[in-house]
Motif scaffolding. Structure first.
Motif, short mmCIF file in Angstrom:
data_model
loop_
_atom_site.label_atom_id
_atom_site.label_comp_id
_atom_site.label_asym_id
_atom_site.label_seq_id
_atom_site.Cartn_x
_atom_site.Cartn_y
_atom_site.Cartn_z
N ALA A 41 -10.51 -10.20 -6.95
CA ALA A 41 -10.42 -11.29 -7.92
C ALA A 41 -9.96 -10.79 -9.28
CB ALA A 41 -11.77 -11.99 -8.04
N LEU A 42 -10.42 -9.60 -9.68
CA LEU A 42 -10.03 -9.05 -10.98
C LEU A 42 -8.53 -8.75 -11.03
CD1 LEU A 42 -12.96 -6.57 -11.69
CD2 LEU A 42 -12.27 -8.48 -13.16
N VAL A 43 -8.00 -8.15 -9.96
CA VAL A 43 -6.60 -7.76 -9.97
C VAL A 43 -5.68 -8.95 -9.72
CG1 VAL A 43 -4.85 -6.28 -8.87
CG2 VAL A 43 -7.14 -5.39 -9.32
N GLU A 44 -6.04 -9.80 -8.77
CA GLU A 44 -5.18 -10.95 -8.48
C GLU A 44 -5.08 -11.90 -9.67
OE1 GLU A 44 -6.20 -12.93 -4.82
OE2 GLU A 44 -4.72 -11.69 -3.76
N GLY A 45 -6.11 -11.95 -10.47
CA GLY A 45 -6.11 -12.86 -11.61
C GLY A 45 -5.43 -12.32 -12.85
N ASP A 46 -4.87 -11.11 -12.76
CA ASP A 46 -4.29 -10.48 -13.95
C ASP A 46 -3.04 -9.70 -13.55
OD1 ASP A 46 -3.64 -8.92 -16.15
OD2 ASP A 46 -5.72 -8.54 -16.70
N PRO A 47 -1.84 -10.17 -13.92
CA PRO A 47 -0.61 -9.47 -13.51
C PRO A 47 -0.49 -8.06 -14.08
CG PRO A 47 -0.13 -11.19 -15.11
CD PRO A 47 -1.56 -11.38 -14.70
N CYS A 67 2.55 5.59 11.55
CA CYS A 67 3.52 4.80 12.31
C CYS A 67 3.64 5.31 13.75
CB CYS A 67 4.88 4.84 11.62
SG CYS A 67 4.98 3.88 10.10
N ALA A 68 3.51 6.62 13.92
CA ALA A 68 3.67 7.21 15.25
C ALA A 68 2.51 6.92 16.18
CB ALA A 68 3.87 8.72 15.13
N VAL A 69 1.37 6.48 15.64
CA VAL A 69 0.22 6.16 16.50
C VAL A 69 -0.11 4.68 16.47
CG1 VAL A 69 -0.74 8.50 16.33
CG2 VAL A 69 -1.46 6.76 14.68
N ASP A 70 0.85 3.86 16.04
CA ASP A 70 0.70 2.40 16.05
C ASP A 70 -0.49 1.91 15.23
OD1 ASP A 70 2.88 2.37 17.73
OD2 ASP A 70 1.71 2.12 19.56
N ALA A 71 -0.72 2.53 14.08
CA ALA A 71 -1.84 2.14 13.22
C ALA A 71 -1.57 0.81 12.53
CB ALA A 71 -2.10 3.22 12.18
N THR A 72 -2.67 0.18 12.09
CA THR A 72 -2.62 -1.11 11.42
C THR A 72 -3.42 -1.04 10.13
OG1 THR A 72 -2.48 -2.31 13.52
CG2 THR A 72 -3.25 -3.56 11.62
N VAL A 73 -2.88 -1.63 9.04
CA VAL A 73 -3.65 -1.70 7.80
C VAL A 73 -4.36 -3.05 7.74
CG1 VAL A 73 -2.25 -0.10 6.45
CG2 VAL A 73 -1.62 -2.51 6.51
N CYS A 74 -5.60 -3.01 7.26
CA CYS A 74 -6.39 -4.21 7.03
C CYS A 74 -6.33 -4.53 5.54
CB CYS A 74 -7.84 -4.00 7.46
SG CYS A 74 -8.01 -3.49 9.18
N VAL A 75 -5.95 -5.75 5.20
CA VAL A 75 -5.67 -6.12 3.82
C VAL A 75 -6.51 -7.33 3.44
CG1 VAL A 75 -3.86 -6.93 2.25
CG2 VAL A 75 -3.31 -5.23 3.99
N LEU A 76 -7.06 -7.29 2.23
CA LEU A 76 -7.84 -8.42 1.72
C LEU A 76 -7.17 -8.95 0.46
CD1 LEU A 76 -10.42 -10.20 1.76
CD2 LEU A 76 -11.49 -8.47 0.29
N GLY A 77 -6.98 -10.27 0.43
CA GLY A 77 -6.48 -10.96 -0.75
C GLY A 77 -7.31 -12.20 -1.00
N ARG A 78 -6.97 -12.92 -2.03
CA ARG A 78 -7.75 -14.12 -2.37
C ARG A 78 -7.72 -15.14 -1.25
NH1 ARG A 78 -6.38 -16.63 -8.06
NH2 ARG A 78 -7.36 -14.67 -8.69
N GLY A 98 -2.36 -7.80 -6.07
CA GLY A 98 -3.80 -7.93 -5.93
C GLY A 98 -4.31 -7.75 -4.52
N GLU A 99 -3.44 -7.83 -3.52
CA GLU A 99 -3.91 -7.58 -2.16
C GLU A 99 -4.34 -6.11 -2.05
OE1 GLU A 99 -2.29 -10.30 1.28
OE2 GLU A 99 -0.66 -9.13 0.42
#
Length: 328
Positions: free
Chosen positions: A17-23, A170-181, A209-210
């Protein structure tokens, strides 16, 4: 240095919330990349949101043999983790190939993935750079080109992606988990990075902000037979002139499946799908390895100053495949 505010939130959602609310706000953890940019005048945020105190610093087993790595796990700790070393050796090797022990003790998983290019023109605020200042031009296109990307470059930018770890993930098919507003989403690491196109200032598909909260590793048996090989100007604390992350699934002398990702050559980690297609179902021998390298690298676009990177990448891939497949 421009003055800035500093906040230390108590929850992940509060940080978002702090980062997404402030460019003008950015996240900070280890700070090994950000602090350099503050000193050079590349970044001038007016709010730093410290996420090191949040509960994102663990490595845990998930159902079905998967693993989850928190965003603020230190690179040194991840490289030394016994299960990572056994099941995903390419990740440990890539981490140990990067930076120095001191930096690995500070740098975090997410920070490594989101580090910015080390193109000398990007780092010099006196030169034009579309990645740093959109529309200003690309000094690298007219300047010293020996470190420019040979894959994936555009007229706007030829800056090489710097992360060793991203190549391995990338070579092991990893995935990033991302949280945004707006909630959470999961992005394959292969889809996290953007090609420069006409907007090289946007390194990734993340919105402002994500936050990357974790990386998930699939239960990928072939990852246990994996390797990261890096060639640079010196033996340590250097960025790749060419690198490759490879995982193979062997059935006797036949390659049932393969993952090949180049680093140091492109504007993002370069999944070598054409090389993989040449390898898949073929006999594991030096001629086939060379054919795979030639097929992928035929897409390279060079100038005389950086043409040496293509044979360097070719030989790096062939040597890595020979090691993994036991080809003498």
């Amino acid at each position: 240095m421009k003055p800035f505010r500093y906040e230390r939130p108590s929850t992940v959602r509060e940080a978002v919330a702090l980062v997404e609310g402030d460019p003008g706000a950015v996240y900070v953890a280890g700070g090994t990349n950000l602090f350099d940019h503050l000193k050079l005048g590349i970044d001038r945020p007016h709010l730093l949101v410290d996420v090191t105190g949040l509960a994102m610093d663990g490595v845990e087993a998930l159902s079905g043999g998967r693993m989850r790595i928190g965003a603020t796990v230190r690179n040194a700790d991840l490289a030394a983790h016994p299960e990572i070393r056994e099941r995903y050796p390419v990740i440990s090797q890539a981490l140990l190939a990067g930076a120095s022990p001191q930096l690995r003790n500070m740098a975090t998983l997410a920070g490594n993935l989101l580090q910015r290019t080390r193109c000398p023109y990007f780092l010099n605020v006196e030169t034009p750079c579309n990645k740093r200042e959109p529309g200003s031009g690309c000094a690298a296109a007219q300047g010293h080109a020996e470190h420019n990307a040979v894959l994936g470059a555009s007229r706007s930018c030829a800056a090489v992606h710097p992360s060793d770890l991203a190549v391995a993930l990338c070579a092991v098919d990893a995935t990033v988990c991302v949280l945004g507003r707006s909630g959470t989403r999961r992005i394959p690491v292969t889809a996290l990075y953007r090609s420069p196109g006409n907007h090289p200032e946007r390194d990734t598909v993340l919105g402002h902000g994500e936050m990357i909260t974790a990386v998930e590793l699939p239960a990928l048996p072939m990852a246990a037979r994996s390797r990261y090989r890096k060639v640079g100007d010196r033996a340590s604390f250097t960025f790749a002139l060419a690198s490759v992350a490879v995982a193979v699934d062997l059935d006797g002398e036949t390659i049932r499946d393969a993952r090949v990702v180049f680093g140091g050559l492109a504007t993002r980690p370069w999944r070598a799908t054409r090389a993989e297609a040449v390898l898949r179902g073929a006999r594991a021998d030096a001629d086939r390895f060379a054919a795979a390298a030639v097929e992928e690298l035929s897409a390279a676009r060079t100038v005389p100053a950086n043409a040496y990177r293509v044979p360097l990448a070719h030989d790096t891939l062939v040597a890595t495949l020979r090691d993994l497949c036991g080809e003498d």
